[in-house]
Design an enzyme around this catalytic site. Structure first.
Site, mmCIF file in Angstrom:
data_model
loop_
_atom_site.group_PDB
_atom_site.id
_atom_site.type_symbol
_atom_site.label_atom_id
_atom_site.label_comp_id
_atom_site.label_asym_id
_atom_site.label_seq_id
_atom_site.Cartn_x
_atom_site.Cartn_y
_atom_site.Cartn_z
ATOM 1 N N SER A 149 0.833 -1.212 0.000
ATOM 2 C CA SER A 149 0.000 0.000 0.000
ATOM 3 C C SER A 149 0.860 1.251 0.000
ATOM 4 O O SER A 149 0.391 2.322 -0.364
ATOM 5 C CB SER A 149 -0.860 0.069 1.258
ATOM 6 O OG SER A 149 -1.647 -1.060 1.374
ATOM 7 N N HIS A 175 -2.005 -3.337 -6.753
ATOM 8 C CA HIS A 175 -2.572 -2.931 -5.467
ATOM 9 C C HIS A 175 -4.081 -3.122 -5.460
ATOM 10 O O HIS A 175 -4.823 -2.341 -6.061
ATOM 11 C CB HIS A 175 -2.194 -1.461 -5.191
ATOM 12 C CG HIS A 175 -2.608 -0.983 -3.839
ATOM 13 N ND1 HIS A 175 -3.075 0.300 -3.613
ATOM 14 C CD2 HIS A 175 -2.656 -1.605 -2.645
ATOM 15 C CE1 HIS A 175 -3.365 0.427 -2.327
ATOM 16 N NE2 HIS A 175 -3.124 -0.707 -1.727
ATOM 17 N N GLU A 183 -4.818 -0.782 -8.575
ATOM 18 C CA GLU A 183 -3.812 0.180 -9.036
ATOM 19 C C GLU A 183 -2.610 -0.613 -9.539
ATOM 20 O O GLU A 183 -2.010 -1.366 -8.777
ATOM 21 C CB GLU A 183 -3.378 1.106 -7.887
ATOM 22 C CG GLU A 183 -4.476 2.065 -7.438
ATOM 23 C CD GLU A 183 -4.059 2.950 -6.260
ATOM 24 O OE1 GLU A 183 -4.638 4.034 -6.109
ATOM 25 O OE2 GLU A 183 -3.162 2.554 -5.480
ATOM 26 N N ASN A 233 -4.650 6.433 -1.869
ATOM 27 C CA ASN A 233 -4.204 6.767 -0.521
ATOM 28 C C ASN A 233 -3.565 8.149 -0.444
ATOM 29 O O ASN A 233 -3.366 8.678 0.648
ATOM 30 C CB ASN A 233 -3.234 5.703 -0.001
ATOM 31 C CG ASN A 233 -3.991 4.448 0.426
ATOM 32 O OD1 ASN A 233 -5.182 4.508 0.718
ATOM 33 N ND2 ASN A 233 -3.303 3.327 0.445
HETATM 34 P P1 NAD Z 1 -1.959 -9.617 7.085
HETATM 35 O O1 NAD Z 1 -1.211 -9.274 8.308
HETATM 36 O O2 NAD Z 1 -3.411 -9.963 7.178
HETATM 37 O O3 NAD Z 1 -1.228 -10.857 6.362
HETATM 38 C C1 NAD Z 1 0.150 -10.916 6.129
HETATM 39 C C2 NAD Z 1 0.547 -12.379 6.033
HETATM 40 O O4 NAD Z 1 1.891 -12.466 5.548
HETATM 41 C C3 NAD Z 1 0.532 -13.110 7.388
HETATM 42 O O5 NAD Z 1 -0.271 -14.273 7.289
HETATM 43 C C4 NAD Z 1 2.007 -13.485 7.620
HETATM 44 O O6 NAD Z 1 2.178 -14.735 8.271
HETATM 45 C C5 NAD Z 1 2.525 -13.539 6.205
HETATM 46 N N1 NAD Z 1 3.966 -13.370 6.040
HETATM 47 C C6 NAD Z 1 4.773 -12.502 6.691
HETATM 48 N N2 NAD Z 1 6.037 -12.602 6.210
HETATM 49 C C7 NAD Z 1 6.005 -13.557 5.246
HETATM 50 C C8 NAD Z 1 6.996 -14.104 4.373
HETATM 51 N N3 NAD Z 1 8.255 -13.676 4.387
HETATM 52 N N4 NAD Z 1 6.626 -15.063 3.510
HETATM 53 C C9 NAD Z 1 5.359 -15.513 3.478
HETATM 54 N N5 NAD Z 1 4.378 -15.023 4.269
HETATM 55 C C10 NAD Z 1 4.709 -14.056 5.145
HETATM 56 O O7 NAD Z 1 -1.714 -8.429 6.079
HETATM 57 P P2 NAD Z 1 -2.690 -7.840 4.928
HETATM 58 O O8 NAD Z 1 -3.624 -6.871 5.533
HETATM 59 O O9 NAD Z 1 -3.224 -8.968 4.136
HETATM 60 O O10 NAD Z 1 -1.648 -6.996 4.070
HETATM 61 C C11 NAD Z 1 -0.713 -7.615 3.221
HETATM 62 C C12 NAD Z 1 -0.131 -6.584 2.269
HETATM 63 O O11 NAD Z 1 -1.189 -5.987 1.521
HETATM 64 C C13 NAD Z 1 0.614 -5.446 2.939
HETATM 65 O O12 NAD Z 1 1.680 -5.063 2.110
HETATM 66 C C14 NAD Z 1 -0.444 -4.339 3.004
HETATM 67 O O13 NAD Z 1 0.140 -3.064 3.035
HETATM 68 C C15 NAD Z 1 -1.175 -4.584 1.700
HETATM 69 N N6 NAD Z 1 -2.566 -4.102 1.656
HETATM 70 C C16 NAD Z 1 -3.401 -4.247 2.723
HETATM 71 C C17 NAD Z 1 -4.718 -3.810 2.619
HETATM 72 C C18 NAD Z 1 -5.672 -3.978 3.767
HETATM 73 O O14 NAD Z 1 -6.673 -3.266 3.805
HETATM 74 N N7 NAD Z 1 -5.436 -4.894 4.686
HETATM 75 C C19 NAD Z 1 -5.182 -3.236 1.432
HETATM 76 C C20 NAD Z 1 -4.315 -3.145 0.345
HETATM 77 C C21 NAD Z 1 -3.005 -3.571 0.463
#
Ligand code: NAD
Length: 488
Positions: free
Chosen positions: A117, A138, A150, A188
């Site tokens: 993000s 994204h 995106e 954002n």
């Molecule tokens: P989350 O915390 O729900 O999930 C992250 C997962 O990644 C966890 O299950 C963790 O165990 C795993 N993980 C960590 N390190 C790892 C590795 N080296 N290899 C494999 N797995 C690994 O996070 P999320 O909310 O799903 O966000 C994930 C990404 O998406 C981030 O970059 C975030 O910025 C982006 N994002 C989030 C949102 C949102 O609203 N949650 C929206 C758009 C983008």
């Protein structure tokens, strides 16, 4: 169809895996925690079953998608994928290490996409042998529901890679927009004032939250007001995005997030997820401030009234009697517009379109005769509006926020983040705005947008509300800027 790898089986990874599997790809989902990957597969299967139960998906489509999705134990299992989408924690070092590992496993033609993000695509691709195949893809949360993607280019990204990602997003039923890797990408970045202006007014005691939310919905045409939306997103998440963009812009006051929101987060008032944010989730919302019924005066109101204004950019109407006039805000206060004139000028806050709005916010000079305010309130109530009487501040509530959103949209276009069309698509699909902020600014007139910012700069923080050179140029030319750019 090539297999798709998804790394990180949290909220986003699970949603992305679901979208790719439904679109016909074999999907391999990996997480460092096996239970997370297996749990995500179970969660997707559960969602597919629910979609079948509610008639949104055919049973065999769900079965086929389920058969295509599996959890894999190691990154090595992603060998042979044509596309790998990373959705692990938002931590640059973790993402860099993962991309280095992926590069060692996947062939040079595999596209490596990140769902980050806020991190720079260049920083994530730094040190790779083939940084050209790294781009942002994204998605928005929940990924299976929200249509926007995106597609983000770093400086090294091969345009063929972003073309393929945009085509892939379209094939998956999403709407892609193109963005350059700059802080906050499109949504954002451009959305910041929607929250920040509201919090600024709440902190100043200009308006209460329920009244602000009602104004944005019933007058501004937004699906949700800023406070109810931030409660839904979570103030911790919303503030973290705001802070990251603000930091990336060197603490430019334009992007400064609210200290009041930081206090909410510190107090654990994160929004719906903790049961309490701006509102208490399980309690009825406070009622918005609405003027009590006033009998209309029986004098004639000359001029074009708000019910005649069907266009989004209608801010030049005026209606009145001998002693009181009503006109939309142009940033100046009612006191400034009244000056020493014979009639009291009352300003109306911006509506998406006044003809369709159900509420109008108005402000009168502080010492205006009570009967003049009542005359306007009675007149508007007679037209069927709920009326909110606001304090007499520059740009009131909706007008100042929409002016800032339009200015942010213009600045993003000028900074080469995205085209005006893509900025507008992103804001309509990513955060449900009723109109793209660039198109809204053009309809209102860039001189109107700059005028509202100038009024805010004079009254409040001149750096926060400064008009950028590009916006000033739009405000002072009558021809569309695109046409001018083509001239020698
Ligand atoms: P989350 O915390 O729900 O999930 C992250 C997962 O990644 C966890 O299950 C963790 O165990 C795993 N993980 C960590 N390190 C790892 C590795 N080296 N290899 C494999 N797995 C690994 O996070 P999320 O909310 O799903 O966000 C994930 C990404 O998406 C981030 O970059 C975030 O910025 C982006 N994002 C989030 C949102 C949102 O609203 N949650 C929206 C758009 C983008």
């Amino acid at each position: 169809m090539h297999p798709v790898g998804v790394v990180g089986a949290g909220t986003m990874g699970a949603g992305i895996a679901q979208v790719a599997a439904l679109a016909g790809h074999e999907v391999r989902l990996h997480d460092t925690r096996d239970d997370a990957a297996n749990g995500a597969v179970d969660a997707v299967l559960h969602r597919l079953a629910r979609a079948v139960d509610t008639g949104r998906l055919l049973a065999d489509e769900a079965e086929d998608a389920a058969a295509r999705l599996r959890a894999v134990r190691t990154v090595d299992d992603l060998a042979g994928c044509g596309l790998v989408i990373e959705a692990v924690v938002e931590d640059l070092a973790v993402k860099q290490a993962l991309f280095a590992a992926l590069e060692a496993i996947c062939g040079p033609d595999t596209i490596l996409a990140t769902n980050t993000s806020s991190l720079s695509i260049d920083a994530i691709a730094d040190g790779l042998r083939h940084p050209g195949r790294v781009a942002g893809m994204h998605f928005f949360n929940p990924a299976p529901v929200l249509p926007l993607v995106e597609v983000v280019s770093g400086t090294s990204t091969d345009p063929a890679v972003t073309d393929l990602l945009a085509e892939t997003a379209t094939a998956w039923g999403k709407t892609p927009v193109r963005a350059a890797s700059t802080p906050g990408f499109i949504v954002n970045r451009v959305a910041r004032p929607f929250y920040a202006e509201a919090f600024r007014m709440l902190s100043a005691g200009t308006v209460d939250a329920a009244t602000a939310d009602a104004m944005f919905r019933e007058s501004g045409g937004f699906r949700m007001g800023p406070f109810e939306l931030a409660d839904l997103i979570g103030h911790d998440v919303n503030l973290a995005v705001g802070r990251s963009v603000w930091t990336a812009f060197g603490h430019d006051p334009r992007f400064e997030p609210s200290t009041l929101q930081a206090q909410l987060v510190a107090a654990g008032r994160l929004g719906r997820k903790t049961g309490r944010g701006i509102y208490v989730t399980d309690e009825p919302r406070p009622e918005p401030s609405t003027a009590a019924p006033v009998p209309p005066r029986d004098d004639a109101w000359a001029g074009d009234g708000p019910r005649d204004q069907t266009a989004a950019g209608a801010v030049h109407w005026q209606v009145g009697t001998a002693d009181v006039r009503l006109r939309p805000s142009d940033g100046r206060t009612a006191a400034q517009l009244t000056g020493g004139g014979p009639a009291t000028v009352v300003v109306a806050d911006l509506a998406l379109d006044y003809a369709g709005a159900t509420r109008i916010g108005v402000a009168a000079p502080e010492h205006a005769p009570r009967e003049h305010v009542d005359a306007v309130v009675g007149y508007l109530q007679g037209l069927g509006y709920a009326v909110t009487v606001l304090p007499d501040t520059p740009g009131l509530l909706v007008a100042r926020t929409v002016a800032m959103l339009a200015a942010f949209a213009a600045d993003a276009v000028d900074a080469g983040v995205a085209s005006a069309a893509d900025v507008d698509i992103a804001m309509r699909l990513g955060v449900n705005y009723p109109l793209g902020p660039y198109a809204w600014g053009a309809e209102l007139g860039w001189d109107w947008v700059a005028g509202v910012l100038d009024a805010l700069a004079a009254d409040d923080d001149p750096r926060r509300y400064r008009v950028s050179p590009g916006l000033r140029a739009r405000a002072t030319v009558t021809e569309p800027v695109d046409e001018l750019e083509g001239e020698p």
